[in-house]
Design a protein around this motif. Structure first.
Motif, PDB file in Angstrom:
ATOM      1  N   LYS A   9       0.830  -1.193   0.000  1.00  0.00           N
ATOM      2  CA  LYS A   9       0.000   0.000   0.000  1.00  0.00           C
ATOM      3  C   LYS A   9       0.870   1.250   0.000  1.00  0.00           C
ATOM      4  O   LYS A   9       0.636   2.196  -0.756  1.00  0.00           O
ATOM      5  CB  LYS A   9      -0.874  -0.023   1.245  1.00  0.00           C
ATOM      6  N   ARG A  10       1.912   1.204   0.853  1.00  0.00           N
ATOM      7  CA  ARG A  10       2.847   2.319   0.941  1.00  0.00           C
ATOM      8  C   ARG A  10       3.512   2.517  -0.430  1.00  0.00           C
ATOM      9  O   ARG A  10       3.688   3.621  -0.913  1.00  0.00           O
ATOM     10  CB  ARG A  10       3.909   1.981   1.991  1.00  0.00           C
TER      11      ARG A  10
ATOM     12  N   SER B 139       2.348   1.618  -3.438  1.00  0.00           N
ATOM     13  CA  SER B 139       1.516   2.138  -4.523  1.00  0.00           C
ATOM     14  C   SER B 139       1.197   3.612  -4.307  1.00  0.00           C
ATOM     15  O   SER B 139       1.102   4.372  -5.270  1.00  0.00           O
ATOM     16  CB  SER B 139       0.252   1.300  -4.705  1.00  0.00           C
ATOM     17  N   SER B 140       1.089   4.016  -3.046  1.00  0.00           N
ATOM     18  CA  SER B 140       0.890   5.437  -2.785  1.00  0.00           C
ATOM     19  C   SER B 140       2.090   6.241  -3.299  1.00  0.00           C
ATOM     20  O   SER B 140       1.947   7.335  -3.854  1.00  0.00           O
ATOM     21  CB  SER B 140       0.688   5.655  -1.302  1.00  0.00           C
TER      22      SER B 140
ATOM     23  N   ARG C 255      -5.143   8.605  -5.055  1.00  0.00           N
ATOM     24  CA  ARG C 255      -4.394   7.410  -4.670  1.00  0.00           C
ATOM     25  C   ARG C 255      -2.987   7.751  -4.231  1.00  0.00           C
ATOM     26  O   ARG C 255      -2.168   6.888  -4.025  1.00  0.00           O
ATOM     27  CB  ARG C 255      -4.382   6.405  -5.827  1.00  0.00           C
TER      28      ARG C 255
ATOM     29  N   LYS D  86      -7.339  -5.666  -4.313  1.00  0.00           N
ATOM     30  CA  LYS D  86      -7.878  -5.444  -2.982  1.00  0.00           C
ATOM     31  C   LYS D  86      -7.552  -6.670  -2.135  1.00  0.00           C
ATOM     32  O   LYS D  86      -7.679  -7.804  -2.586  1.00  0.00           O
ATOM     33  CB  LYS D  86      -9.390  -5.276  -3.116  1.00  0.00           C
TER      34      LYS D  86
END
Lengths: 299, 342
Positions: free
Chosen positions: A165-166, A168-169, B232, B272
């Motif tokens: 997540k980090r 892709s941010s 995002r 996801k």
């Protein structure tokens, strides 16, 4: 807010020639300014070669498809191929003798900067912007190359949900900055990416079909672009270079002996594919790498 | 005599006729006070007469009057006119005729599936003149990703203009045949484009859309390509992101109702994490999936592009193939018969 009807925009987005008319034909004239173009390929396919060629053809005047511009080459793959660059520069000088008179050295208009980590790239982005604003070079910078984005991300992040997540941010942040710079200064951004092998069934996160090709093959292996779906959302268009080794058997004509002698030779066949682009349909083109650079082969 | 048909008393009818008001049109521009003086009746009575006259004057009252329509015809027409065609009959078919005006429609899919292409196609198609069963409107295109390219718009506009001229019944409208109805440049003129470089800009623009559309009433579609990109990056506070996004969605919905225009939001696909495994879904999370009225997911099925209606209050969940060609979005033409899905 800048309200614009499309009439004020140029009909054709300015394009940077690849330096080869055949390849340009497949790319709709070259690589567009104001967008991020990604070149994905395994090592040894010609990504860096193409980039080196781009920084040189950017210096050509617009009548020859160039941008009359300097360029910024950010590299995370070491060492920087400066010998090959000067070889290509010599080739450019010799083909365009009338354009570039002696004191002109193409290498003076290529700014090279190393990158070590993704954070480093983000830090540099600030400096790049102020450099572009206050640039006092004779030619404006109209091309930014990052070779390669994957090298910055491959070591630092784990395969855990939080890290992904980090990561892709971070992608979106980098891409957002680059796109706004590209828009502001109307420059082309070219980013190279590596590939990863697909192991096992081609399902799951990486087996997902992205773009025109059902799957990407290079050197007989099925691969996909590194950095996953999140990064694919960050680039405007993606180009894939593939290579395949091929045995060719040629009858040796110089030997007139009784025994049939033949030569086995390995040949690398390279192709350029358009995986996705907002302005281009799918097409592919074979190319070769020669001393003067990358050249497409017309079929 | 037209006034004879009005549902008013015979004395009033007589007064009207003797005062010289025989046709409904003669009553249409009259003020009640003037009529009450002329007929020596009370103003309230006069008001009732005028009301009846104006209602009776509309052609829909009776299908017997020339040029009238029944409600059925009107409904049918409404269905035709408040939807924007996608240029693919199959896609239009599952969408009930096209992208619906007055609603927010989200279209999502992975890179290269054709989101931007559909966006551009809609921005062109909204301009098809009313004569050609279009809306004759303008488009606002909000480009957050930089993928909107004028040369592609021109290509699609050219194809659209050619098809329009080819299918147009010139003789019916007394125009010389083969005349070009719309030049490709005209299409460009009617697309208002914004390039947005950060999420603050995006929110500010959505907030001022009301004012912009008030100045450009012809706008019949707002396309945001994509709603996702700037949301995002750099959002540590996910609750804030959700609030901002739903605020934006509400504004867009209000806009769609107020100006009866279509709002099309393009969304990216993301992996996801659910219970340790990766699943493909549209970006921006679960709360966002409630924000749009309709949701269409684009995906690959073998070598064919498909669109699937994931959510809609009025449409069945169905899928249909489509193709992205040099002229834009079209029906998929393939040798193998279309697979019946769902």
């Amino acid at each position: 807010m800048r309200h614009e009807t499309l009439l004020v925009r140029p009909r054709l987005t300015p394009k940077l020639t690849t330096g080869c008319p055949v390849l340009d034909g497949h790319l709709g004239g070259g690589l567009p300014c104001g967008l991020i173009t990604e070149i994905t390929a395994e090592s040894g396919s010609g990504k860096t070669q193409l980039c080196l060629q781009l920084v040189l053809s950017a210096q050509l005047p617009s009548s020859l498809g160039g941008l009359s511009a300097a360029s910024l080459f950010l590299h995370s793959e070491f060492p920087f191929p400066s010998r090959r660059l000067s070889q290509l520069a010599q080739a450019l000088l010799s083909t365009h003798r009338s354009l570039f008179t002696p004191p002109y050295d193409p290498l003076d208009y290529i700014f090279v900067h190393p990158l070590h980590t993704a954070d480093h790239l983000l830090d540099e982005m600030q400096k790049i912007e102020s450099f572009l604003e206050n640039s006092r070079t004779r030619l404006p910078v109209k091309l930014i190359i990052i070779d390669s984005i994957a090298a910055l991300f491959r070591s630092e992040f784990d395969n855990t949900p939080l890290d992904l997540k980090r990561r892709s941010s971070m992608f979106f942040k980098i891409s957002g900055r680059l796109k706004s710079i590209a828009k502001k200064f109307d420059l082309a951004v070219v980013i190279t990416n590596q590939v990863v092998d697909l192991v096992g069934p081609s399902e799951g996160a990486n087996g997902l079909r992205v773009g025109n090709l059902r799957s990407l093959y290079t050197s007989g292996r099925q691969v996909c672009a590194a950095l996953g779906l999140a990064w694919a959302n960050c680039v405007n268009s993606r180009i894939f270079l593939s290579r395949d080794e091929e045995f060719i058997t040629e009858a040796n004509e110089s030997v007139h002996g009784s025994d049939e002698s033949s030569i086995h030779r390995m040949r690398t066949r390279r192709r350029l594919h358009i995986v996705f682009a907002p302005h281009l349909p799918y097409s592919s083109c074979e190319f070769v790498i020669v001393r003067e650079g990358i050249r497409g082969i017309e079929r | 005599m037209e006034v004879g048909r009005l549902p008013i008393s015979a004395t009033q009818k007589g007064k009207l006729i003797s005062a010289g008001y025989t046709s409904l049109s003669s009553l249409s521009s009259l003020s009640p006070s003037l009529l009450s003086r002329d007929l020596s009746i009370t103003e309230t009575e006069a008001l009732v007469i005028i009301k009846h006259a104006s209602r009776g004057g509309s052609p829909s009252r009776s299908p017997a009057i020339n040029g009238a329509q029944t409600a059925w015809e009107m409904l049918h027409e409404e269905e035709l006119f408040t939807r924007i065609t996608t240029s693919s009959a199959d896609l239009d078919n599952i969408l009930g005729g096209g992208i619906s005006c007055k609603e927010v429609t989200e279209i999502g899919g992975i890179p290269g599936i054709g989101k931007t292409q559909i966006g551009i196609q809609l921005a062109v198609n909204v301009q098809i003149p009313v004569d050609c069963r279009g809306l004759g409107g303008k488009a606002i295109y909000i480009d957050t990703e930089g993928s909107f390219m004028v040369e592609r718009v021109l290509q699609i506009a050219k194809a659209c203009a050619e098809e329009m001229s080819a299918n147009y019944d010139f003789s019916r409208n007394g125009l010389p045949s083969g005349q070009v109805l719309m030049q490709p440049q005209d299409f460009l003129e009617n697309i208002i484009c914004y390039r947005v470089c950060s999420y603050t800009e995006q929110i500010a623009l959505v907030n001022s859309l009301d004012k912009i559309i008030c100045a450009h009433r012809e706008v019949k579609i707002v396309i945001i390509d994509s709603i996702t990109f700037h949301f995002r990056q750099d959002f540590d506070d996910m609750a804030l992101r959700t609030r901002l996004l739903s605020g934006m969605a509400l504004k867009l919905m209000k806009l769609a109702k107020k100006f009866s225009l279509a709002v099309v939001l393009l969304n990216q696909a993301a992996n996801k994490y659910t219970e340790g495994s990766l699943q493909l879904s549209l970006a921006l999370g679960d709360s966002w999936s409630h924000a749009c009225t309709n949701r269409i997911i684009l995906y690959w099925n073998g070598n064919e592009r498909y669109a699937y209606i994931d959510k809609s209050p009025s449409l069945r969940s169905r899928s249909a193939p489509y193709a992205v060609t040099s002229s834009g979005i079209r029906n998929l033409v393939s040798d193998s018969k279309r697979m019946k899905m769902m």
